[in-house]
Scaffold this motif. Structure first.
Motif, short mmCIF file in Angstrom:
data_model
loop_
_atom_site.label_atom_id
_atom_site.label_comp_id
_atom_site.label_asym_id
_atom_site.label_seq_id
_atom_site.Cartn_x
_atom_site.Cartn_y
_atom_site.Cartn_z
N ALA A 486 -14.63 4.87 4.10
CA ALA A 486 -15.80 4.90 4.55
C ALA A 486 -16.86 4.25 3.77
CB ALA A 486 -16.19 6.25 4.95
N LEU A 487 -17.21 3.17 3.94
CA LEU A 487 -18.23 2.32 3.33
C LEU A 487 -19.70 2.51 3.70
CD1 LEU A 487 -15.66 -0.46 2.88
CD2 LEU A 487 -15.99 1.47 1.44
N PRO A 488 -20.42 3.23 3.32
CA PRO A 488 -21.87 3.25 3.56
C PRO A 488 -22.51 2.03 2.77
CG PRO A 488 -21.57 5.37 2.60
CD PRO A 488 -20.26 4.63 2.70
N ARG A 489 -23.84 1.86 3.23
CA ARG A 489 -24.56 0.83 2.17
C ARG A 489 -26.02 0.95 2.57
NH1 ARG A 489 -22.68 -4.96 2.25
NH2 ARG A 489 -20.76 -4.12 1.64
N ALA A 490 -27.01 0.65 1.70
CA ALA A 490 -28.49 0.30 1.85
C ALA A 490 -28.96 -0.59 1.09
CB ALA A 490 -29.10 1.77 2.02
N SER A 491 -29.96 -1.15 1.47
CA SER A 491 -30.90 -1.93 0.59
C SER A 491 -32.27 -2.06 1.00
CB SER A 491 -30.08 -3.50 0.66
OG SER A 491 -30.24 -4.08 1.91
N LEU A 492 -33.31 -2.49 -0.08
CA LEU A 492 -34.38 -2.61 0.28
C LEU A 492 -34.77 -4.18 -0.37
CD1 LEU A 492 -36.26 0.48 -0.57
CD2 LEU A 492 -36.43 -0.73 1.51
N ARG A 493 -35.83 -4.98 0.47
CA ARG A 493 -35.98 -6.17 -0.38
C ARG A 493 -37.73 -6.31 0.06
NH1 ARG A 493 -37.56 -10.64 2.29
NH2 ARG A 493 -36.40 -9.84 4.34
N TYR A 494 -38.42 -6.62 -1.10
CA TYR A 494 -40.04 -6.43 -0.88
C TYR A 494 -40.38 -7.87 -1.45
CZ TYR A 494 -44.68 -5.64 -1.82
OH TYR A 494 -46.03 -5.91 -1.86
N LYS A 495 -41.16 -8.59 -0.53
CA LYS A 495 -41.42 -9.82 -0.71
C LYS A 495 -43.01 -9.94 -1.55
CE LYS A 495 -42.12 -14.14 2.06
NZ LYS A 495 -42.28 -14.60 3.13
N ILE A 496 -43.06 -10.14 -2.84
CA ILE A 496 -43.91 -10.04 -3.37
C ILE A 496 -45.22 -11.17 -2.90
CG2 ILE A 496 -45.26 -9.83 -5.80
CD1 ILE A 496 -42.42 -9.19 -7.02
N ASP A 497 -44.48 -12.25 -2.85
CA ASP A 497 -45.45 -13.47 -2.36
C ASP A 497 -44.33 -14.50 -1.83
OD1 ASP A 497 -44.49 -15.01 -4.53
OD2 ASP A 497 -46.30 -14.25 -5.68
N ASP A 498 -44.63 -15.72 -1.40
CA ASP A 498 -44.07 -16.67 -0.93
C ASP A 498 -43.02 -17.19 -2.09
OD1 ASP A 498 -45.40 -16.81 1.43
OD2 ASP A 498 -46.38 -18.37 1.11
N ARG A 499 -43.15 -16.76 -3.26
CA ARG A 499 -42.12 -17.38 -4.30
C ARG A 499 -41.23 -16.38 -4.52
NH1 ARG A 499 -45.21 -22.03 -7.45
NH2 ARG A 499 -45.52 -23.61 -5.69
N SER A 500 -41.61 -14.83 -4.75
CA SER A 500 -41.01 -13.99 -5.63
C SER A 500 -40.70 -12.63 -4.79
CB SER A 500 -41.76 -13.55 -6.92
OG SER A 500 -43.10 -13.02 -6.40
N GLN A 501 -39.57 -12.14 -5.17
CA GLN A 501 -39.31 -10.84 -4.22
C GLN A 501 -38.56 -9.75 -5.36
OE1 GLN A 501 -35.31 -11.84 -1.91
NE2 GLN A 501 -36.75 -13.90 -2.09
N LEU A 502 -38.45 -8.69 -4.88
CA LEU A 502 -37.81 -7.52 -5.55
C LEU A 502 -36.79 -7.11 -4.62
CD1 LEU A 502 -40.54 -5.47 -7.15
CD2 LEU A 502 -39.06 -6.68 -8.42
N PHE A 503 -35.55 -6.65 -5.18
CA PHE A 503 -34.84 -6.08 -4.22
C PHE A 503 -33.99 -4.97 -4.80
CE2 PHE A 503 -32.43 -9.54 -6.53
CZ PHE A 503 -31.20 -9.00 -6.94
N ALA A 504 -33.43 -4.20 -4.18
CA ALA A 504 -32.47 -2.96 -4.71
C ALA A 504 -31.45 -2.50 -3.52
CB ALA A 504 -33.37 -1.69 -4.85
N ASN A 505 -30.28 -2.17 -3.83
CA ASN A 505 -29.32 -1.93 -3.06
C ASN A 505 -28.34 -0.67 -3.64
OD1 ASN A 505 -26.81 -3.22 -4.48
ND2 ASN A 505 -28.01 -4.89 -4.17
N VAL A 506 -27.53 -0.24 -2.70
CA VAL A 506 -26.62 0.78 -2.97
C VAL A 506 -25.33 0.41 -2.05
CG1 VAL A 506 -25.79 3.02 -3.08
CG2 VAL A 506 -28.16 2.51 -3.58
N THR A 507 -24.30 0.08 -2.37
CA THR A 507 -23.22 -0.27 -1.92
C THR A 507 -21.83 0.43 -2.14
OG1 THR A 507 -22.65 -2.16 -3.25
CG2 THR A 507 -23.84 -2.55 -1.51
N THR A 508 -20.93 0.35 -1.58
CA THR A 508 -19.87 1.12 -1.67
C THR A 508 -18.58 0.27 -1.37
OG1 THR A 508 -19.63 2.25 0.67
CG2 THR A 508 -20.40 3.39 -1.08
N ASN A 509 -17.67 0.28 -2.09
CA ASN A 509 -16.19 -0.55 -2.05
C ASN A 509 -15.08 -0.05 -2.36
OD1 ASN A 509 -17.21 -3.75 -1.75
ND2 ASN A 509 -18.69 -2.71 -3.28
N PHE A 510 -13.95 -0.29 -1.69
CA PHE A 510 -12.59 -0.05 -2.13
C PHE A 510 -11.45 -0.91 -2.25
CE2 PHE A 510 -11.57 -1.51 2.11
CZ PHE A 510 -10.31 -1.02 2.52
N ARG A 511 -10.40 -0.49 -2.72
CA ARG A 511 -9.19 -1.19 -3.13
C ARG A 511 -8.24 -0.44 -2.64
NH1 ARG A 511 -4.86 -2.27 -6.15
NH2 ARG A 511 -4.34 -4.21 -6.75
#
Length: 761
Positions: A486-511
């Motif tokens: 079971a692999l939930p995930r979430a992310s946020l992206r904030y566009k500061i202006d036309d040239r810059s942005q902040l991002f954050a994420n939480v992801t899960t992976n498996f093998r």
């Protein structure tokens, strides 16, 4: 003479604007994510514009076209943050190489070509020398932290390497590349584009390449014959469908991997024997690996309405190859699994012993499809999809006789030409066939909370089933492994202006455990490896926090990351009823965190300077079971995880002269879990210089280029080929003496020069 084809069609005309086609998580309109920059655009695609809410690096055809035409995909991404490439061959032909990302190995990295998985279904490894010719690659994208939710991979904790082929050209044409270089390197590449066919929207290309080079150290040589083709149809408002085909046949040398003691005693002289003598199992012709692969991929994008699209990629793969070695067999005392055999007639046997070729052959088939629907409604972009993958893998370790001069009677290890028992059975050390079925589904919603803030949440579920048959006599007949991740995930992206942005994420992976962990192997009728069907999926949770700016003359990205792994899978030695044998165990947990960064500075038109770096803190959280005791490994550095990497590259192109350089430093890497042996840090430097001859001869594109690979010719170990729990004898937590086992290493490739003449028609 080898016909060699170096495809430089990519240099013809794929503008960097193609690379600046960002894949934002979701927005209510395309215009909201358009980034408009004036100044000096990136001329080489060393840091193409990205908008995804995760760490992404990429290189484009323009940069690829200045590198050595023989480079494989691993070598091409060596400058990017977190990419630790250990190559033992300057030309990228040998399979003796590796790639780690943020300290995670090849079996943790998903690899896609035109959306189709390239990882081996058995070990999960990918072999870059089998991929498409570099001249046919439009872009290589490296996601260091997590695979996309729709990626058809089962081992993406280390990230995703994705290759996109060049599209066929709208106008008919051809390209011929000819290369000559050190160590008798000879390569030719030819590509033909049909242009738009008749009154249809169809267009296609086909390319052929042939490459041959002597081993840069020791006896032997490598050959590679390769075909790429693509048929494309585009119609309506964004609909497109294509079929890509890639065929590869190679006969390459396996470079021997020394221990530290071997390296200190022999240096680059640690090689297989050049000449054969009776009984010699170290003769170079016994270590040539022939492989043949055929890949089909059919990605389709359909616009079903103003707000609904369908994407599907169907793929089929066939492969067969042999990874042989030299060994000796006796005419008596042999076993088939646990069954003792009578005397065997061995060609060339003297005093009851014959030198033979030990084969490790694999025959694979794989087919699958990944499909998704994307619906845009209001502030939501909803994606839902399914993935189905079916594969079979038949692996046999058999033996083939050799001629009096040491040449194998059959390098491919075909069963009908191998040694058989007196009653007609194939004499085999291993004989197992595994069917793997993977099923997945995914659902994601990207919500434009405001014109600047986007939230994406998603879930992916993947089941993996291994069903196998052990054909050798013994207590183990069938093997079975089934798991669900079971692999939930979430992310946020904030566009500061036309040239810059902040991002954050939480992801899960498996093998999922690879198929080979399930089988018990035997030597002289006794277990030498213990299958472990009780293993759990390796599981990881990762977080990223990043900042990205796309400027007029400077673009940059900085990402902080953190991982926590549980149920790490480790091949080691266990105590089974008093006997020490090989097995794969649950090695507990690991924690990693660090920083990735890259900057692209464009001070003038046609000039690009690029800097990348990574700081990595990777620690083992638990003591590791070994030899019936526990090794004191808690708190130690993870293996193959350099604490520091740095890259510095640049390109220049004024329309007549062009060139590039790529300097990469890789810090110290531990090769044992107890950190009692390591590889010192080292640096490599690649250079190129060329001239555009169009206008001097005629107006046809004609380029002459010289590449200098490993310019400083460093005498180094470039990475860890085989890790060990401990190199030195170590006292376990419970007082047991745990014997040391020396790790093995890749010897870094030597200097090479390649001259390439490229001509368009």
């Amino acid at each position: 003479m080898a016909l060699n084809i170096d495809s430089r069609c990519l240099l013809l005309a794929l503008p960097v604007l193609l690379l600046a086609n960002p894949a934002f998580a979701a927005t209510p309109s395309d215009d909201a994510d358009t980034i408009r920059v004036t100044g000096h655009p990136d001329p080489e695609g060393l840091l193409p514009d990205q908008t995804a809410a995760k760490a992404v690096s990429a290189i484009s055809a323009e940069f690829i076209g200045k590198q050595a035409p023989t480079f494989n995909a691993f070598q091409l991404v060596g400058l990017l943050p977190g990419a630790n490439v250990a190559s033992s061959d300057p030309y990228g032909l040998s399979v003796s190489s590796s790639l780690t990302l943020r300290g995670l190995g090849q079996d943790e990295i998903g690899v896609l070509l035109e959306g189709a998985p390239q990882n081996d279904i058995g070990y999960y490894y990918a072999y870059p020398s089998q991929f498409a010719d570099a001249e046919n690659i439009r872009q290589v994208t490296l996601s260091q932290g997590a695979a996309d939710i729709d990626s058809p991979t089962v081992g993406g904790a280390g990230g995703l390497l994705s290759l996109t082929l060049d599209d066929p050209r709208a106008r008919a044409g051809a390209l011929l590349d000819l290369s000559l270089g050190s160590y008798n390197e000879r390569r030719a590449f030819a590509r033909v584009d049909t242009g738009t066919i008749a009154h249809t929207n169809l267009k296609a290309f086909v390319s052929v390449s042939d490459n041959r080079a002597d081993n840069w150290r020791g006896a032997g040589y490598d050959t590679r014959f390769h075909i790429d083709a693509k048929l494309l149809n585009e119609w309506g408002n964004g609909n497109r469908a294509s079929i890509a085909v890639s065929f590869n046949q190679a006969d390459t040398s396996t470079y021997p991997s020394p221990t530290l003691a071997d390296w200190q005693a022999n240096g680059r002289g640690f090689n297989y024997d050049k000449h054969y003598t009776d009984g010699d199992t170290n003769y170079w012709r016994l270590y040539r690996s022939p492989f043949r692969n055929l890949y089909f991929s059919a990605p389709v994008h359909l616009v079903l309405g103003d707000r609904l699209t369908l994407d599907t990629t169907t793929y089929v793969q066939f492969g067969y190859g042999n990874s042989p070695y030299g060994t000796q067999l006796a005419t008596t005392g042999n076993y088939q699994g646990t069954q003792a055999l009578g005397p065997i007639a061995l060609p060339g046997a003297e005093d009851g012993v014959a030198t033979v070729l030990g084969n490790y052959t694999g025959r694979q088939f794989r087919a699958g499809d990944v499909a998704k629907l994307t619906l845009k409604t209001g502030v939501h972009t909803v994606t839902a999809g399914l993935w189905l993958d079916y594969g079979t893998d038949h692996d046999i370790q058999s033996y083939t006789s050799i001629n009096p001069d040491g040449t194998p009677t059959d390098i491919w290890g075909y069963a009908d030409k191998a040694i058989h028992t007196a009653d007609g059975q194939l004499l085999a050390y291993e004989d197992e066939r595994t069917t793997t079925v993977t099923k997945g589904f995914f659902l994601a919603d990207s919500i434009a909370l405001t014109p600047r803030l986007t939230l994406e949440a998603g879930f992916k579920g993947v089941s993996v089933l291994h069903n196998g048959q052990n054909y050798l006599p013994g207590p183990q007949a069938g093997v079975h492994f089934a798991s669900f991740a079971a692999l939930p995930r979430a992310s946020l992206r904030y566009k500061i202006d036309d040239r810059s942005q902040l991002f954050a994420n939480v992801t899960t992976n498996f093998r999922a455990p690879d198929e080979y962990t399930l089988y018990t192997t035997y030597d002289s009728g006794m277990p030498s490896g213990q299958g472990n069907p009780a293993l759990k999926n390796e599981y990881s949770v990762s977080e990223e926090l990043g900042y990205r700016v796309i400027g007029a003359n400077v673009s940059a990205s900085l990402t902080a990351f953190h991982y926590h792994f549980r149920n790490r899978q480790l091949a080691t030695v266990i105590d089974a009823d008093g006997a020490l044998i090989n097995s794969t165990i649950n090695a507990g947990s690991q924690t990693s965190y660090g920083l990735d960064g890259e900057v692209d500075y464009r001070p003038a038109k046609g000039v690009s300077l690029y800097v990348s770096g990574e700081v990595l803190h990777a620690r083992i959280d638990d003591d590791l079971p070994a030899g019936g005791d526990d090794l004191p490994t808690a708190g130690k550095h993870a293996v193959s995880s350099p604490a520091l990497q740095a890259g510095f590259g640049g390109t220049y192109d004024d329309g007549r002269l062009f060139g590039s350089f790529a300097l990469k430093y890789v810090g110290r890497q531990y090769s044992t879990f107890t950190n009692d042996e390591s590889v010192p840090g080292y640096a490599t430097l690649d250079l190129s210089v060329g001239v555009h001859l169009a206008g001097l001869i005629d107006q046809k594109r004609t380029d002459l280029r010289v590449n200098l690979i490993n310019a400083t010719n460093p005498h180094v170990l470039s990475g860890v080929e085989a890790i060990s729990t401990n190199a030195l004898n170590t006292i376990g937590r419970n007082g047991t003496l745990i014997a040391g086992l020396a790790p093995a290493y890749y010897i870094g490739a030597g200097r090479a020069v390649v001259v390439t003449l490229s001509r368009a028609f």
